[in-house]
Design an enzyme around this catalytic site. Structure first.
Site, PDB file in Angstrom:
ATOM      1  N   GLU A 435      -7.592 -18.264 -22.836  1.00  0.00           N
ATOM      2  CA  GLU A 435      -6.860 -17.043 -22.514  1.00  0.00           C
ATOM      3  C   GLU A 435      -7.013 -16.000 -23.621  1.00  0.00           C
ATOM      4  O   GLU A 435      -7.333 -16.327 -24.756  1.00  0.00           O
ATOM      5  CB  GLU A 435      -5.375 -17.351 -22.299  1.00  0.00           C
ATOM      6  CG  GLU A 435      -4.772 -18.389 -23.230  1.00  0.00           C
ATOM      7  CD  GLU A 435      -4.794 -18.015 -24.688  1.00  0.00           C
ATOM      8  OE1 GLU A 435      -4.542 -16.832 -25.012  1.00  0.00           O
ATOM      9  OE2 GLU A 435      -5.052 -18.907 -25.526  1.00  0.00           O
ATOM     10  N   GLU A 578      -9.050 -17.863 -26.953  1.00  0.00           N
ATOM     11  CA  GLU A 578     -10.298 -17.569 -26.240  1.00  0.00           C
ATOM     12  C   GLU A 578     -11.027 -18.822 -25.751  1.00  0.00           C
ATOM     13  O   GLU A 578     -12.196 -18.744 -25.377  1.00  0.00           O
ATOM     14  CB  GLU A 578     -11.296 -16.796 -27.122  1.00  0.00           C
ATOM     15  CG  GLU A 578     -10.841 -15.508 -27.701  1.00  0.00           C
ATOM     16  CD  GLU A 578     -11.931 -14.882 -28.566  1.00  0.00           C
ATOM     17  OE1 GLU A 578     -13.123 -15.229 -28.405  1.00  0.00           O
ATOM     18  OE2 GLU A 578     -11.602 -14.045 -29.418  1.00  0.00           O
TER      19      GLU A 578
END
Length: 613
Positions: A435, A578
């Protein structure tokens, strides 16, 4: 002729003692079994073992009946017979129980200090491998007066333990393995099996034909503990005081004990696609691993990784697994509360750079040959080129003022993540989910607090690098969010709506899709872990498909992994997000696969096994 010779006592009805006083006086040991029978009893006692490895072959019904009859023949104070037996064969129930046990195993590991690593190497349960589990319960029946229980209130519990021992010894005589699982909280197990409040779950027993035949207790063989000399344990007339005292147990809050709330049809449709994995596949992998030229279990967590992969997919991973990476990006209204070092607009900039391959996940995806998808599911402002545009709404609402999402936004976000992951799973062997979202560790902290009832101080970390004042603001923000939304841990989906975010919801959908496609998921950091925890609370079978890629520097991430019952492959103190931490763990999957497929077996390499003559 004496009276004894002239008159014989008439036979007594069945079940009465036929012995005579003179017989008992002349031969006090006359009640003993013959030599062969005694040898059998002593063998069952001395060779009884706590079994952790099982064959998948089912137990014949008549054999199971004999074992239960043996348990039912146990002595009980006042002949109260408080034992009750719940036979558990359903794979979904066993999967949920294993998740509870895995969590508590990690909780207890914290108490062992320098022995924690040794403890984590021990195999402590065979719930999924054994064809049958039996939860032995004690029905305390309050209000019923029982002979002998007036002064010792727990005699019903002690009697139930005798039933367990009877079953165990009979099982040993029949060549059946029994493993006693004790890593659970009573309330959790009550909720799982629907036990009334008066019923105490005394033991969860795994039963099946053993896939090991140990000559001594497993903990003794592992060097964990030794059997103490009997003389240390026997006192004459008075108690002999000893110095060692156990430390008090660690108390960890949980929401597993709360009965789940009925969920909407659209959610059930997605959740019902997820089926428990295949524990027999893990047994096959373990069997093959034990044949390799190495000590059994010596590859540690890599062997666990292979077994988890097998449970999810039915086989071992390929030596070069095809990975698909999805990074969901969204903004949060709570970011305006100063809970991050960066302004909200940075989220879209980072997502765009990731899509161009310029951030950590872009570099790692390129290096690993993985397909990378960066999806906008809730960023604010103009659409960003290079991102997969699946925007549900421009950011979530400020959780300190009320719910983050509407019911419609929650559903759309989950279904969006599900759709993207479902399509990517068709081209990949596993998925890596991550995310991007400014302020989303605050959102994840609030959601974790709702799911576990932990206070803000226990769930908030420094995120991307807050100072002490920033951390205090973050804790206050989480406390305000909890007060404004009054979340109910019994309803994880509603907790997600009130306190989550669009990328968190999309992660939940992605997890369900991966599991439905029988694709393992390498979990990334804190926010991804909290999404997984919410999803597992709603669909416990999902856990079979999860592999913890790493443990981040966010302190509460360790708690999340404990709640999930997962051990991370890496611990590099990362705090990037990420999906980067999970991507770094990917090579371990391929290397573990190569070790499993390319190492030689003992019979191929000409190496003698331990104990071979």
């Amino acid at each position: 002729m004496s009276l004894g010779e002239r008159f014989e006592r008439p036979p007594l009805p069945p079940g009465f003692d036929e012995s005579r006083a003179r017989e008992r006086r002349s031969d006090p040991a006359g009640w003993r079994f013959d030599d062969a029978e005694r040898a059998g009893v002593w063998r069952a006692i001395t060779e009884r073992r706590d079994i952790r490895r099982f064959r998948p072959d089912p137990l014949p019904d008549e054999l199971l009946r004999r074992l239960l009859e043996a348990a039912h023949q146990a002595p009980s104070v006042g002949l109260m017979q408080p034992w009750r037996f719940i036979l558990v064969r359903e794979e979904r129930t066993k999967a949920e129980m294993q998740a509870l046990v895995a969590r508590e195993r990690l909780v207890q590991a914290e108490r062992f200090d320098e022995r924690a690593r040794h403890y984590l190497d021990l195999k402590i349960e065979g719930i999924r491998e054994a064809p049958l589990s039996i939860c032995v319960c004690c029905d305390r029946e309050p209000g019923r007066e029982v002979l002998g229980r007036h002064t010792i209130r727990d005699t019903d519990l002690y009697s139930t333990c005798l039933a367990i021992e009877n079953l165990w010894l009979a099982a040993r005589a029949e060549g059946v393995g029994v493993g006693w699982v004790s890593f659970y909280r009573e309330d959790d197990l009550r909720a799982l099996l629907g036990l009334p409040e008066r019923v105490v779950p005394v033991a969860w027993l795994c039963l099946g034909y053993p896939d090991e035949r140990p000559s001594r207790p497993g903990l003794e063989a592992a060097g964990w503990e030794r059997r103490r000399p009997l003389d240390e344990l026997v006192f004459a007339e008075r108690w002999g005081k000893r110095e060692s005292e156990p430390r008090p147990p660690t108390i960890v809050a949980s929401a597993y004990a709360v009965a789940p709330t009925e969920q909407p049809d659209w959610w059930r449709r997605l959740a019902d696609e997820v089926r428990p994995g295949d524990p027999t596949a893990a047994i096959r992998v373990r069997d093959a691993s034990d044949e390799l030229v190495k000590p059994a279990g010596s590859l540690g967590a890599l062997e666990t990784l292979l077994e988890r992969w097998a449970i999810a997919t039915g086989t071992t991973p390929p030596s070069r697994p095809r990975a698909g990476i999805i990074v969901f990006a969204a903004d949060h209204g709570v970011a305006e509360r100063g809970v991050s070092l960066y302004p909200a607009r940075v989220g879209a900039q980072v997502a765009a750079a990731a899509a161009r391959g310029e951030t950590a996940i872009g570099v790692l995806a390129r290096a690993l040959g993985a397909e990378l998808v960066v999806a906008d599911v809730g960023l604010s402002g103009p659409r960003v080129a290079g991102l997969v545009d699946r925007r549900v709404v421009d950011g979530s609402a400020d959780i300190t003022k009320g719910p983050a999402l509407t019911a419609g936004q929650l559903r759309t976000a989950i279904e969006t993540g599900h759709s993207l992951a479902r399509h990517l799973a068709q081209r990949c062997d596993l998925l890596i989910l991550g995310e991007i979202g400014i302020g989303n560790t605050t959102v994840a902290s609030a959601l974790l607090a709702a799911l576990t009832r932990l206070p803000p101080e226990a769930v908030c970390g420094r995120g991307t690098g807050l100072d002490a004042q920033g951390l205090e603001r973050k804790r206050d923000t989480v406390a305000s969010a909890l007060a404004a939304n009054a979340p109910d841990g019994a309803d994880p989906l509603e907790c997600l709506r009130r306190l989550g975010g669009l990328e968190i919801a999309a992660l939940v959908g992605g997890l369900l899709a991966a599991a439905a496609a029988r694709r393992p998921v390498l979990l990334d950091g804190f926010a991804t872990g909290v999404a997984a925890l919410a999803a597992c609370r709603l669909q416990p079978a999902l856990r079979d498909y999860l592999i913890a890629g790493h443990r981040s520097a966010e302190p509460a991430h360790a708690r999340v992994l404990t709640e999930l019952g997962l051990e991370p492959l890496l611990d590099l103190r990362l705090r990037l997000g990420e999906a980067s931490g999970a991507a770094l763990a990917l090579p371990l999957v391929g290397l573990a696969a190569r070790l499993h497929t390319e190492m030689r077996r003992f019979d191929q390499a000409g190496v003698d096994r331990a104990g071979a003559e």
